[in-house]
Enzyme design. Structure first.
Site, PDB file in Angstrom:
ATOM      1  N   ASN A   1       6.338  17.441  -7.593  1.00  0.00           N
ATOM      2  CA  ASN A   1       6.752  17.144  -6.209  1.00  0.00           C
ATOM      3  C   ASN A   1       8.250  16.865  -6.137  1.00  0.00           C
ATOM      4  O   ASN A   1       8.925  17.275  -5.195  1.00  0.00           O
ATOM      5  CB  ASN A   1       5.954  15.962  -5.646  1.00  0.00           C
ATOM      6  CG  ASN A   1       4.604  16.406  -5.137  1.00  0.00           C
ATOM      7  OD1 ASN A   1       4.519  17.103  -4.117  1.00  0.00           O
ATOM      8  ND2 ASN A   1       3.538  16.047  -5.840  1.00  0.00           N
TER       9      ASN A   1
ATOM     10  N   MET B   1       3.655   5.723 -10.570  1.00  0.00           N
ATOM     11  CA  MET B   1       2.377   5.055 -10.797  1.00  0.00           C
ATOM     12  C   MET B   1       2.501   3.537 -10.930  1.00  0.00           C
ATOM     13  O   MET B   1       1.878   2.930 -11.794  1.00  0.00           O
ATOM     14  CB  MET B   1       1.706   5.643 -12.057  1.00  0.00           C
ATOM     15  CG  MET B   1       1.524   7.141 -12.007  1.00  0.00           C
ATOM     16  SD  MET B   1       0.467   7.667 -10.641  1.00  0.00           S
ATOM     17  CE  MET B   1      -1.136   7.238 -11.316  1.00  0.00           C
TER      18      MET B   1
ATOM     19  N   LEU C   1       3.817  -1.678  -5.798  1.00  0.00           N
ATOM     20  CA  LEU C   1       5.043  -2.427  -5.497  1.00  0.00           C
ATOM     21  C   LEU C   1       4.694  -3.663  -4.681  1.00  0.00           C
ATOM     22  O   LEU C   1       3.802  -3.626  -3.829  1.00  0.00           O
ATOM     23  CB  LEU C   1       6.005  -1.520  -4.728  1.00  0.00           C
ATOM     24  CG  LEU C   1       6.497  -0.329  -5.564  1.00  0.00           C
ATOM     25  CD1 LEU C   1       7.024   0.795  -4.682  1.00  0.00           C
ATOM     26  CD2 LEU C   1       7.566  -0.775  -6.565  1.00  0.00           C
TER      27      LEU C   1
ATOM     28  N   HIS D   1       0.224  11.352  -1.407  1.00  0.00           N
ATOM     29  CA  HIS D   1      -1.083  11.111  -2.027  1.00  0.00           C
ATOM     30  C   HIS D   1      -1.949  12.353  -1.820  1.00  0.00           C
ATOM     31  O   HIS D   1      -1.965  12.918  -0.718  1.00  0.00           O
ATOM     32  CB  HIS D   1      -1.746   9.869  -1.396  1.00  0.00           C
ATOM     33  CG  HIS D   1      -3.059   9.552  -2.038  1.00  0.00           C
ATOM     34  ND1 HIS D   1      -3.150   9.000  -3.303  1.00  0.00           N
ATOM     35  CD2 HIS D   1      -4.333   9.748  -1.615  1.00  0.00           C
ATOM     36  CE1 HIS D   1      -4.425   8.858  -3.619  1.00  0.00           C
ATOM     37  NE2 HIS D   1      -5.161   9.300  -2.609  1.00  0.00           N
TER      38      HIS D   1
ATOM     39  N   ASP E   1      -1.700   3.227  -1.384  1.00  0.00           N
ATOM     40  CA  ASP E   1      -1.938   4.447  -0.594  1.00  0.00           C
ATOM     41  C   ASP E   1      -2.216   4.141   0.886  1.00  0.00           C
ATOM     42  O   ASP E   1      -3.069   4.783   1.516  1.00  0.00           O
ATOM     43  CB  ASP E   1      -3.082   5.276  -1.209  1.00  0.00           C
ATOM     44  CG  ASP E   1      -2.757   5.702  -2.632  1.00  0.00           C
ATOM     45  OD1 ASP E   1      -1.584   5.983  -2.910  1.00  0.00           O
ATOM     46  OD2 ASP E   1      -3.673   5.740  -3.468  1.00  0.00           O
TER      47      ASP E   1
HETATM   48  C1  GRF Z   1       0.570  14.328  -7.132  1.00  0.00           C
HETATM   49  O1  GRF Z   1      -0.701  14.882  -6.950  1.00  0.00           O
HETATM   50  C2  GRF Z   1       0.835  13.239  -6.123  1.00  0.00           C
HETATM   51  O2  GRF Z   1       0.223  13.462  -4.896  1.00  0.00           O
HETATM   52  C3  GRF Z   1       0.215  12.032  -6.786  1.00  0.00           C
HETATM   53  O3  GRF Z   1       0.498  12.186  -8.160  1.00  0.00           O
HETATM   54  C4  GRF Z   1       0.677  13.568  -8.455  1.00  0.00           C
HETATM   55  C5  GRF Z   1       2.041  13.683  -9.061  1.00  0.00           C
HETATM   56  O4  GRF Z   1       2.319  14.981  -9.511  1.00  0.00           O
HETATM   57  N1  GRF Z   1       0.727  10.813  -6.201  1.00  0.00           N
HETATM   58  P1  GRF Z   1       3.808  15.412  -9.824  1.00  0.00           P
HETATM   59  O5  GRF Z   1       4.355  14.412 -10.837  1.00  0.00           O
HETATM   60  O6  GRF Z   1       4.584  15.401  -8.546  1.00  0.00           O
HETATM   61  O7  GRF Z   1       3.698  16.794 -10.432  1.00  0.00           O
END
Ligand code: GRF
Length: 218
Positions: A17, A93, A96, A112, A148
């Site tokens: 992402n 991960m 906070l 999410h 979330d």
């Molecule tokens: C994604 O599916 C995001 O929605 C979730 O964790 C994953 C992270 O993937 N929070 P990346 O590190 O962006 O490849």
């Protein structure tokens, strides 16, 4: 165009992402630039990807810190030192706590892989398949202290197909995530969003079609 918003991206792992956001920021007229990528995991593959794109990276390993608050104080200081306007959590991960969340209130986004408020937390796709839902998707929202949760900026829907494994669904949702996150950041960075009563509204009524993309119609 007014100055581009300075974005700090928080990661813990793969960084796909983050890469989608970097690509978006490299397109003309995009209202944001990524100035720093910070990981709480020293070995996050996303750190390498960010560096390859010429973006400053920083590791703030949470493990040596005695408390969450102490870790967050350093995270906050690093973001401020980089003169960050907006924070994007992208596979970050760590939960906070209130001080940090309040400091960046309505300036910190998270993605999410479900249609929130359904399937918060981990193992999202397994649980979506288990529940027999026919549509899943992803959500970009402003961050609040509950995991979330927070005002929803944009969502994208994807179908759950009858023989999907969790991996199949994850792959399809991730493709949507890579379109949705740049769209949501664009809406926020351009100043088009406002939060009222914990709901996100758009100043530009034309935006109304933006957050409801269904990527398989492309
Ligand atoms: C994604 O599916 C995001 O929605 C979730 O964790 C994953 C992270 O993937 N929070 P990346 O590190 O962006 O490849």
């Amino acid at each position: 165009m007014s100055a581009r918003k300075r974005v700090g991206v928080l990661i813990s792992g793969r960084g796909s992402n983050m890469s989608a956001l970097i690509d978006a920021c490299n397109t003309p007229e995009y209202p944001a630039e990524i100035t720093i990528v910070i990981s709480n995991q020293p070995n996050a593959p996303g750190l390498v990807l960010a560096a390859e794109s010429g973006i400053s990276t920083l590791t703030i390993d949470h493990k040596p810190y005695p408390t969450r608050e102490a870790f967050e104080a350093d995270l906050d200081a690093a973001l401020k030192q980089a003169k960050i306007d907006l924070v994007c959590n992208a596979g970050f991960m760590r939960l906070l706590t209130e001080n940090f969340v309040d400091e960046w209130r309505d300036r910190q986004l998270n993605i999410h892989p479900s249609l929130l408020p359904a399937f918060k937390g981990l193992h999202t796709h397994e649980r979506a398949i288990e529940a027999g839902v026919k549509i899943s998707g992803c959500t970009v929202h402003f961050v609040r202290t509950e995991m979330d949760s927070g005002p929803i900026i944009a969502q994208a829907a994807v179908p759950v197909l009858p023989d999907d494994s969790a991996e199949d669904l994850a792959r399809r949702v991730l493709e949507a995530e890579h379109k949705l996150y740049p769209l949501a950041l664009k809406l926020v960075a351009s100043g088009d969003t406002r939060v009222e009563n914990e709901r996100v509204g758009f100043k530009n009524r034309q935006t109304i079609h933006g957050p409801y993309i269904a990527p398989w119609f492309d």
